[in-house]
Each structure stands twice: as structure tokens, then as C-alpha cells.
Design an enzyme around this catalytic site. Structure first.
Site, PDB file in Angstrom:
ATOM      1  N   HIS A 137      -7.693   9.734  -1.605  1.00 39.34           N
ATOM      2  CA  HIS A 137      -6.960   9.630  -0.342  1.00 39.34           C
ATOM      3  C   HIS A 137      -7.755  10.163   0.851  1.00 39.34           C
ATOM      4  CE1 HIS A 137      -2.540   9.382   1.196  1.00 39.34           C
ATOM      5  NE2 HIS A 137      -3.390   8.931   2.095  1.00 39.34           N
ATOM      6  N   LYS A 155      -3.080   6.059  -4.135  1.00 42.63           N
ATOM      7  CA  LYS A 155      -4.145   7.010  -3.775  1.00 42.63           C
ATOM      8  C   LYS A 155      -3.937   8.350  -4.474  1.00 42.63           C
ATOM      9  CE  LYS A 155      -3.813   4.844   0.763  1.00 42.63           C
ATOM     10  NZ  LYS A 155      -2.404   4.385   0.636  1.00 42.63           N
ATOM     11  N   TYR A 168       2.979  10.003  -0.688  1.00 39.38           N
ATOM     12  CA  TYR A 168       4.000   9.420   0.187  1.00 39.38           C
ATOM     13  C   TYR A 168       5.407   9.707  -0.336  1.00 39.38           C
ATOM     14  CZ  TYR A 168       0.313   6.522   2.375  1.00 39.38           C
ATOM     15  OH  TYR A 168      -0.802   6.061   3.017  1.00 39.38           O
ATOM     16  N   ASP A 177       0.843  -1.194   0.000  1.00 39.67           N
ATOM     17  CA  ASP A 177       0.000   0.000   0.000  1.00 39.67           C
ATOM     18  C   ASP A 177       0.882   1.248   0.000  1.00 39.67           C
ATOM     19  OD1 ASP A 177      -2.976   1.050   0.841  1.00 39.67           O
ATOM     20  OD2 ASP A 177      -1.403   2.275   1.757  1.00 39.67           O
TER      21      ASP A 177
END
Length: 272
Positions: free
Chosen positions: A110, A77, A52, A47
Site C-alpha cells: 500500500h 493492498k 479500507y 479497487d
């Protein structure tokens, strides 16, 4: 069969592995090492997210693991701040490039609102229309084969209700924070009623449950660690846990959850 090989089945028939490696707050090189190690040791589900900043390294870890692409389930996301069709398509296409894959197994919105507005202030924009626009992009990318499944993250009941009134395809997943002491029963009940799989991130409360004496007592009863109890707790509820770690020992321990928590202990854990 270990939990790592077990799957949930999404409404469109896609199978999603029951335990994933989370990479939130993992530095890029740490995400690479953790992804590669996890896949080499039985994991099949990774994931990540556009924001990120580690998708390139996650993709490299997947490639360098030597595991066949079809044996790896990748979740990413769309940034919470991006609420237009074009921005969503940009996130999807750039994620495909960064991950160096032809398709992404699961793509999520997200969050229903920009992070600066989460949690919602007493009075604030709901972004219902923006989420509907992002969802339209997800539906189109899904139809084009870029995505195998689509869903949302951090959506409350009202966010879900509005989205469901504007979709051709219902969200298949809602990824929310879920751990002992923070169980969000309203969202869980709503998702179950509408066939939406709930995924739980931060199942150990980003480490805050470590050292909890009451959970430790349960862990000792089963000969397990606190994280193992926390992860199994979600699985017992039919929730897909996404524990994050960059340490080899913990990545292995987090997957050693092939045991059952009896109903009395589940009721006790629910009460905490």
C-alpha cells in the site's frame, strides 16, 4: 467498445481493465452498493484495500452483482504499516477470506512507509528491507496462485530502484496519486522505462478540481463534466484511473469517457 471493456496488458500477460471503481473512504455499506451497482452497469474493475475496512462488503457486492468472477478484476493492498513476510502473508490470506474469493487479481504494497511517515520527514527510516520482505511474500503468493499480479503503491523512484534490486519478479503496477496539477513526471517516466503500469487514484483530486474554471472551460468545449475531463486526461497518458464514488449518477458519468482530448488541450492541462 467502451472504456469499461478495454484493457491494459501487464508484463505477465494478465489483462487489467482500463478504468476501475475506487473504494477508498467508502463506508462498508456504501462500498457494497457502489460495487454492486458499478458491476451491474458495465464496470469490471474494483479497487479496495485491507485497511479500507470494506473488503467484506466489496466481496458481497461482487457476489450479489451476478457477474462471473473471471469477469471482475479485484485489486487489494497490504497495509503500509506491515513490513514483514508473515504480516504480508496474513494480509493476503485474510483478504482472500474477507473478499470470499479464491484469488486476488492484483495485490499491492500500500505504501513504502507507514502512513504516519508519509510523506517522508526530512530524516527517516526508508523501510527498504521491510519492503523487500513484503515483496518476497507477494512473489510466493503469486507462485501459489493466490494472486494473479503483484505491484506497489505510492512508491517513489528511490523506493522502486531499491526494490528492483531485490526481486525475482518486477512490480507490474505502481498506484500513485495522479491528477491535473499533480502529475509526478519523475515516477511516471521511471515506471514507463521499466514496464510498470501506473494507476492514478484521486483523479479529481478528491473533488478539489470541481469548480476549477480553467478545467471547466475545457469541459464545456467537449460537452463533458470536469470529472470526465480529469479521468480522460489520465487515459490519454496511458494511466489507469480509479475514480471513487458512491453515487449512481457519478459512477455512470465517470465511465462515459469514450472521447479524445486533442493534443493542444492536453498541453494546456499539463500546464495547470
Amino acid at each position: 467498445m467502451t472504456v469499461l471493456n478495454e484493457t491494459f496488458t501487464l508484463p505477465n500477460g494478465v489483462e487489467i481493465y482500463k478504468l476501475g471503481l475506487g473504494t477508498w473512504q467508502s463506508a462498508p455499506e456504501d462500498a457494497y452498493k457502489a460495487t454492486k451497482f458499478a458491476l451491474e452497469n458495465g464496470y469490471h474493475h474494483i479497487d479496495t484495500a485491507y485497511v479500507y475496512g470494506n473488503q467484506v462488503e466489496v466481496g458481497r457486492g461482487i457476489k450479489d452483482s451476478g457477474i462471473a468472477r473471471e469477469q471482475v478484476f479485484i485489486t487489494s493492498k497490504i497495509p503500509a504499516e506491515w513490513k514483514t513476510y508473515d504480516e504480508a502473508m496474513r494480509a493476503i490470506d485474510e483478504s482472500l477470506v474477507e473478499l470470499a474469493v479464491d484469488y486476488i487479481d492484483l495485490m499491492l504494497i500500500h505504501a513504502p512507509r507507514p502512513w504516519s511517515e508519509m510523506p517522508l520527514r526530512p530524516i527517516g527510516e526508508r523501510y527498504y528491507e521491510g519492503n523487500a520482505e513484503v515483496w518476497r511474500a507477494l512473489e510466493d503468493a503469486y507462485a501459489d496462485g493466490k494472486l494473479k499480479a503483484i505491484g506497489v503503491s505510492n512508491f517513489d523512484v528511490d523506493d522502486l530502484e531499491h526494490l528492483l534490486s531485490h526481486v525475482k519478479i518486477k512490480p507490474m503496477v505502481n498506484q500513485i496519486i495522479y491528477h491535473i496539477g499533480n502529475t509526478n513526471p519523475e515516477v511516471l517516466t521511471y515506471c514507463r522505462a521499466h514496464g510498470i503500469l501506473v494507476e492514478g487514484y484521486s483523479p479529481i483530486a478528491t473533488g478539489r478540481l470541481l469548480g476549477n474554471e480553467r478545467i471547466q472551460a475545457i469541459a464545456e468545449k467537449y460537452g463533458k463534466t470536469i470529472p470526465q475531463i480529469c479521468i480522460r486526461y489520465l487515459l490519454e497518458k496511458g494511466i489507469l484511473p480509479l475514480p471513487k464514488s458512491v453515487h449512481d449518477t457519478y459512477i455512470l458519468q465517470n465511465a462515459t469517457v469514450d472521447f479524445k482530448i486533442d493534443s493542444g488541450d492536453m498541453i494546456y492541462l499539463d500546464s495547470l
